[in-house]
Structure formats: structure tokens, C-alpha cells
Scaffold this active site. Structure first.
Site, PDB file in Angstrom:
ATOM      1  N   GLN A 153       0.779  -1.245   0.000  1.00  0.00           N
ATOM      2  CA  GLN A 153       0.000   0.000   0.000  1.00  0.00           C
ATOM      3  C   GLN A 153       0.816   1.304   0.000  1.00  0.00           C
ATOM      4  OE1 GLN A 153      -3.437   2.311   2.581  1.00  0.00           O
ATOM      5  NE2 GLN A 153      -3.024   0.228   3.134  1.00  0.00           N
ATOM      6  N   GLU A 200       1.076  -1.374   8.209  1.00  0.00           N
ATOM      7  CA  GLU A 200       0.293  -0.214   8.663  1.00  0.00           C
ATOM      8  C   GLU A 200       0.162  -0.072  10.194  1.00  0.00           C
ATOM      9  OE1 GLU A 200      -1.556   2.332   7.019  1.00  0.00           O
ATOM     10  OE2 GLU A 200      -1.963   2.958   9.067  1.00  0.00           O
ATOM     11  N   ASP A 217       0.574   3.648   6.028  1.00  0.00           N
ATOM     12  CA  ASP A 217       0.864   3.281   4.638  1.00  0.00           C
ATOM     13  C   ASP A 217       0.586   4.444   3.688  1.00  0.00           C
ATOM     14  OD1 ASP A 217       1.726   0.720   5.075  1.00  0.00           O
ATOM     15  OD2 ASP A 217      -0.221  -0.199   4.791  1.00  0.00           O
ATOM     16  N   GLY A 253      -8.007  20.153  18.300  1.00  0.00           N
ATOM     17  CA  GLY A 253      -7.615  21.558  18.216  1.00  0.00           C
ATOM     18  C   GLY A 253      -8.006  22.312  19.473  1.00  0.00           C
ATOM     19  N   GLY A 254      -7.941  23.623  19.403  1.00  0.00           N
ATOM     20  CA  GLY A 254      -8.235  24.440  20.569  1.00  0.00           C
ATOM     21  C   GLY A 254      -9.728  24.623  20.819  1.00  0.00           C
TER      22      GLY A 254
HETATM   23  C1  COA Z   1       5.733  -4.749   3.447  1.00  0.00           C
HETATM   24  C2  COA Z   1       6.752  -5.779   3.854  1.00  0.00           C
HETATM   25  C3  COA Z   1       6.622  -6.096   5.327  1.00  0.00           C
HETATM   26  C4  COA Z   1       6.492  -7.037   3.019  1.00  0.00           C
HETATM   27  O1  COA Z   1       7.495  -8.000   3.276  1.00  0.00           O
HETATM   28  P1  COA Z   1       7.677  -9.262   2.310  1.00  0.00           P
HETATM   29  O2  COA Z   1       6.363  -9.691   1.792  1.00  0.00           O
HETATM   30  O3  COA Z   1       8.457 -10.278   3.056  1.00  0.00           O
HETATM   31  O4  COA Z   1       8.437  -8.669   1.041  1.00  0.00           O
HETATM   32  P2  COA Z   1       9.943  -8.112   0.894  1.00  0.00           P
HETATM   33  O5  COA Z   1       9.900  -6.646   0.781  1.00  0.00           O
HETATM   34  O6  COA Z   1      10.834  -8.697   1.932  1.00  0.00           O
HETATM   35  O7  COA Z   1      10.346  -8.722  -0.529  1.00  0.00           O
HETATM   36  C5  COA Z   1      10.303 -10.118  -0.713  1.00  0.00           C
HETATM   37  C6  COA Z   1      11.292 -10.622  -1.685  1.00  0.00           C
HETATM   38  O8  COA Z   1      10.750 -10.471  -3.008  1.00  0.00           O
HETATM   39  C7  COA Z   1      11.796 -10.146  -3.882  1.00  0.00           C
HETATM   40  N1  COA Z   1      11.278  -9.492  -5.084  1.00  0.00           N
HETATM   41  C8  COA Z   1      10.515  -8.387  -5.159  1.00  0.00           C
HETATM   42  N2  COA Z   1      10.269  -8.065  -6.441  1.00  0.00           N
HETATM   43  C9  COA Z   1      10.896  -8.999  -7.200  1.00  0.00           C
HETATM   44  C10 COA Z   1      11.008  -9.213  -8.596  1.00  0.00           C
HETATM   45  N3  COA Z   1      10.436  -8.399  -9.478  1.00  0.00           N
HETATM   46  N4  COA Z   1      11.726 -10.287  -9.009  1.00  0.00           N
HETATM   47  C11 COA Z   1      12.326 -11.123  -8.131  1.00  0.00           C
HETATM   48  N5  COA Z   1      12.252 -10.965  -6.788  1.00  0.00           N
HETATM   49  C12 COA Z   1      11.535  -9.908  -6.337  1.00  0.00           C
HETATM   50  C13 COA Z   1      12.646  -9.227  -3.048  1.00  0.00           C
HETATM   51  O9  COA Z   1      13.921  -9.087  -3.628  1.00  0.00           O
HETATM   52  C14 COA Z   1      12.684  -9.950  -1.727  1.00  0.00           C
HETATM   53  O10 COA Z   1      13.627 -10.990  -1.770  1.00  0.00           O
HETATM   54  P3  COA Z   1      14.834 -11.164  -0.688  1.00  0.00           P
HETATM   55  O11 COA Z   1      14.166 -11.201   0.653  1.00  0.00           O
HETATM   56  O12 COA Z   1      15.425 -12.445  -1.105  1.00  0.00           O
HETATM   57  O13 COA Z   1      15.727 -10.013  -0.806  1.00  0.00           O
HETATM   58  C15 COA Z   1       8.187  -5.251   3.557  1.00  0.00           C
HETATM   59  O14 COA Z   1       8.336  -5.106   2.173  1.00  0.00           O
HETATM   60  C16 COA Z   1       8.514  -3.961   4.241  1.00  0.00           C
HETATM   61  O15 COA Z   1       8.763  -3.898   5.446  1.00  0.00           O
HETATM   62  N6  COA Z   1       8.544  -2.858   3.469  1.00  0.00           N
HETATM   63  C17 COA Z   1       8.939  -1.552   3.962  1.00  0.00           C
HETATM   64  C18 COA Z   1       7.864  -0.897   4.766  1.00  0.00           C
HETATM   65  C19 COA Z   1       6.558  -0.786   4.020  1.00  0.00           C
HETATM   66  O16 COA Z   1       6.456  -0.194   2.971  1.00  0.00           O
HETATM   67  N7  COA Z   1       5.530  -1.345   4.649  1.00  0.00           N
HETATM   68  C20 COA Z   1       4.175  -1.098   4.283  1.00  0.00           C
HETATM   69  C21 COA Z   1       3.698  -1.907   3.221  1.00  0.00           C
HETATM   70  S1  COA Z   1       2.092  -1.313   2.830  1.00  0.00           S
END
Ligand code: COA
Length: 434
Positions: free
Chosen positions: A18, A140, A169, A247-248
Site C-alpha cells: 500500500q 500499517e 501506509d 484543536g483548541g
Molecule cells: C511490506 C513488507 C513487510 C512485506 O514484506 P515481504 O512480503 O516479506 O516482502 P519483501 O519486501 O521482503 O520482498 C520479498 C522478496 O521479493 C523479492 N522481489 C521483489 N520483487 C521482485 C522481482 N520483481 N523479481 C524477483 N524478486 C523480487 C525481493 O527481492 C525480496 O527478496 P529477498 O528477501 O530475497 O531479498 C516489507 O516489504 C517492508 O517492510 N517494506 C517496507 C515498509 C513498508 O512499505 N511497509 C508497508 C507496506 S504497505
């Protein structure tokens, strides 16, 4: 066709879920050519989350990815790295919100990205900035809790509460969009790109600014506009204030006729409308009574003020009360359900609630661009199917021949997910940037 404010800007969109997609959707609405890079055959995880129709992109996905093009590309393969490098060369902005370090692990550190294209602006959302939690994955509600929102939301005798508004988010996505546009402005002068980082904790705390204000006021005595005053206790930290106004000006949500769960109106007792209030509710004797006539006199008995007002609002629907109070310039607003918002004609008329058609799901409602530019209106274009524009982007942006595309596909650098069926209607995408 209006002149889009960001036309000519090309965005390499590595975002998912998001926060990041909110940011890039705004850029796309303003006319940027947003190229959403998704993992072959998988795509953004939200395509499949909270699905209401089997095998169809979820509303979660469609409502956050309008006006974008989708390419499936795996930058972890050698050929994928080559293509990704070429895309970095051709784009003005790269945005990502992976878990910390994910893009570096793909071989694309900020240093490397700058080497490839010194003019690129690299935006990212992370849960936390540098510090003890910098490596954490964050969603979030974690951000709402870590940024001061949950501890200050809810009622005094209840647990911390998260809000329905996605301030962690979508709120951080908004912050990032401003950072990116600011960096683009700066590049006009400097000729150089830069890194733009937004931490969700910081974004939420920014939106809780008034609570940090109150934290400091607390050391000077009780917060007299809070419902804990004068009968309750204040501890060392800002308490949850229920529905009290931030607010106030004192405010509260009072019940209206009907008794439904959303039959409430939020009312504010601005000092200059005290007289109008008292006339409206038939308590003229309190207009000049020194026990009630000044904001200072009312502060210790705000609960009684709102109880008197509620006696009156209970005799009106929230819309009747709104009409009567509004006519007298009394600040107030109905508590609107999402059903009421979805059906509200004025929101449809001004493009805030928009019906969009989608080739596999059919029509659905979404929230359009809430930021209205007079010379750059927003047409909301449906979200792309997974990999819908893979070939088109390779051809138009990178100049690939059909053979080169076939080679990339054979090397599993790109996916081969989506070919539109005859009964699906491709929707023209916004003009690509130069
Ligand atoms: C949101 C979140 C918790 C999701 O975590 P997740 O589902 O485990 O996803 P990740 O971001 O760790 O990415 C997963 C993997 O997909 C891989 N990936 C993503 N796009 C890819 C693509 N096009 N091709 C190949 N691999 C891909 C990433 O490289 C990663 O691999 P790695 O762990 O081996 O490096 C995390 O991305 C995060 O903390 N983001 C930052 C904060 C944020 O924006 N949070 C709010 C989200 S609304």
C-alpha cells in the site's frame, strides 16, 4: 486532454502493498509514466489478497494501482539485471518499499543506481529510519503503534486503538510523493538526482504532531480540553482523548435521531457561536450566564455542554442537524458511513468517488485523485493486469526487437503471464513520458 503536470517524467515503480503504490499512483494521476515492475508469475502480493472474486485482481490491488503499466521482470537473473539497468537509465525516478536491503541484495545499491544514472531520484519507504528498528519489516498498524497514533487513540478506559485511516501506509506514501516532486524540482537546478527516504514511524509521528504538542503542555498542568479534565487523572504521557477535538475548540460526537451505529454528528463549540448554539437548542438563559458564557467557564463542564446539545440532536437526523447548524455557521459534520460516502452524489460529481471498468472484474468504485489541479485534471485509468505491458515497455522504452523480447523471455528474465482475451477491452494508458 489537459496538459498533465508530470508528463515527461518516467517512474520505475518497484513498490508493492500500500505505502509505495499510493505514492506512485499519485505520480501517475499527475501524468507520470509509471512502470510497475512485478515478479514474473507472482506480481504484487495484493493482487491476490482479500480477493472477493476468484482469480480476479483484488480491489486492494486495483484501487492502489491506477494509471500504471505493468512489466514482469526478475532483476535477480543475469538478463533481468541487464534490463533493469537499462530501465534505470531511462527513468527519472525509482521508487521501492521492500524490506530493508532487498534492492541491495538484487545488486542495486544506491551507489550502483547513481552510477547507472546520476540524474535519477531514488525514493523508498521503510518502517523505521536509522536506529534500533531499522531492519524491521513493518505494516500499517505497526507504524500507527510506533508513531504515537495508537497510544493517543481510543477512550481512556480502553486499550490503544488503531484508526481506519491508513496513516502509516497511505500517509507515508503521500509524504514520499512530496519528497520525490521536491527532488525533481531540485534536479532542475542541480542537474543531479538524490535519495528520498520516508520512514513510516516518522510519517505517523508527523501526523501526530499535535499530540507531541500536548505532551509538552502536560508538564505545565492538566490538558483542560481533554475529557479527563477536571474529574479524571493525568499521568505522565498524553492520554487517549476519546472523541475530543484535537484543536483548541472543544468538540464531541453526539447522537442523532435514528439510533443507528453511525447516527452521530460531530459538533464544535466555537466561542463565537455559543449564542447561536444556545438559541438553537432552546437554552437562551445560558447565553450570558457567567457560569456558561465564556470558554474558560465551560472547560470544566464540557461533558454537560455536549449532553445539552445531544438532547437537541437526538430530535433531528444528522442531516437535518447539519442543515440547521450549517446555516448558522456552527462548525459540525455528520458521521458518514462508507455506504453513505459511496452513494454521495457530490463526491461522484467532483471525481473523488469514481466508477472504473475492469476487463476481468467489471465495474468497481474507487477513490479518485483527492488533489485537484486546475490545469491538469485526472482521468482514473484501471489498474494493469499482471505483465500486461511487458512487451510494450521493452519495445517502446528500451527499443527491444521481437527477437530480443523472445530471448529475454526464454532466459526467464521477463514473464509471459498475460495476453488479453478477446472479450477483454484494453484501456488506453496515459501518454508515456519522453
Ligand atoms: C511490506 C513488507 C513487510 C512485506 O514484506 P515481504 O512480503 O516479506 O516482502 P519483501 O519486501 O521482503 O520482498 C520479498 C522478496 O521479493 C523479492 N522481489 C521483489 N520483487 C521482485 C522481482 N520483481 N523479481 C524477483 N524478486 C523480487 C525481493 O527481492 C525480496 O527478496 P529477498 O528477501 O530475497 O531479498 C516489507 O516489504 C517492508 O517492510 N517494506 C517496507 C515498509 C513498508 O512499505 N511497509 C508497508 C507496506 S504497505
Amino acid at each position: 486532454m489537459t496538459d498533465k503536470a508530470l508528463s515527461g517524467i518516467r517512474v520505475l515503480d518497484m513498490t508493492h502493498v500500500q505505502s509505495g503504490p499510493t505514492c506512485t499512483q499519485l505520480l501517475a494521476w499527475f501524468g507520470a509514466d509509471v512502470i510497475k515492475v512485478e515478479r514474473p508469475h507472482v506480481g504484487d502480493a495484493t493482487r491476490g489478497q482479500l480477493r472477493d472474486i476468484p482469480d480476479v485482481d483484488s480491489l486492494y490491488f486495483t484501487m492502489l494501482n491506477h494509471n500504471k503499466r505493468s512489466i514482469t521482470l526478475n532483476p535477480k537473473t543475469p538478463k533481468g539485471k541487464e534490463i533493469f539497468t537499462r530501465l534505470i537509465e531511462e527513468c527519472d525516478v525509482l521508487v521501492e518499499n521492500f524490506a530493508p536491503g532487498a534492492l541491495d541484495r538484487m545488486g542495486f545499491s544506491w551507489e550502483r543506481i547513481q552510477e547507472i544514472n546520476p540524474r535519477i531520484i531514488y525514493g523508498s519507504v521503510k518502517g523505521f529510519g536509522p536506529g534500533p528498528y531499522q531492519d524491521c519489516k513493518v505494516y500499517e498498524n505497526v507504524a500507527q503503534c510506533a508513531g504515537g497514533s495508537a497510544s493517543t487513540t481510543g477512550f481512556d478506559d480502553g486499550p490503544p486503538m488503531v484508526t481506519g485511516a491508513q496513516i502509516g501506509d497511505s500517509g507515508t506514501g503521500l509524504h514520499l510523493a512530496l519528497g520525490l516532486v521536491t527532488a525533481l524540482m531540485h534536479r532542475e537546478r542541480s542537474g543531479k538526482g538524490q535519495r528520498v527516504e520516508c520512514a513510516m514511524q516518522d510519517g505517523v509521528l508527523n501526523l501526530c504532531r499535535v499530540k507531541l504538542r500536548d505532551q509538552q503542555r502536560l508538564s505545565q498542568g492538566p490538558l483542560r480540553e481533554y475529557p479527563q479534565f477536571p474529574h479524571g487523572e493525568f499521568g505522565e504521557s498524553v492520554p487517549r482523548a476519546g472523541n475530543a477535538s484535537g484543536g483548541g475548540q472543544p468538540g464531541w460526537a453526539v447522537k442523532t435521531k435514528g439510533g443507528g451505529i453511525d447516527d452521530y454528528i460531530y459538533v464544535i463549540i466555537q466561542p463565537q457561536v455559543w449564542e447561536a448554539w444556545m438559541k438553537t437548542i432552546g437554552r437562551e438563559e445560558l447565553i450570558s450566564d457567567p457560569e456558561w458564557a465564556t470558554p474558560e467557564a465551560r472547560l470544566p463542564k464540557l461533558d454537560q455542554c455536549f449532553a445539552m446539545i445531544e438532547e437537541w440532536t437526538l430530535t433531528k437526523t444528522k442531516f437535518e442537524a447539519m442543515d440547521i447548524l450549517n446555516a448558522q455557521n456552527i462548525p459540525c459534520g455528520p458521521i458518514l458511513s462508507l455506504q453513505e460516502l459511496a452513494e454521495e452524489p457530490s463526491l461522484r460529481d467532483n471525481g473523488t468517488v469514481v466508477e472504473v471498468d475492469h476487463p476481468t472484474r467489471g465495474p468497481y468504485l474507487t477513490v479518485g485523485n483527492p488533489i485537484k489541479l486546475s490545469a491538469s485534471s485526472t482521468e482514473v485509468v484501471r489498474s494493469p493486469l499482471l505483465g500486461e505491458h511487458t512487451d510494450e515497455i521493452l519495445r517502446d522504452v528500451l527499443g527491444f526487437s521481437d527477437n530480443a523480447i523472445a530471448e529475454a523471455r526464454a532466459a526467464e528474465a521477463i514473464g509471459s503471464e498475460h495476453k488479453l482475451h478477446e472479450d477483454e477491452h484494453p484501456v488506453p494508458m496515459p501518454e508515456a513520458g519522453a
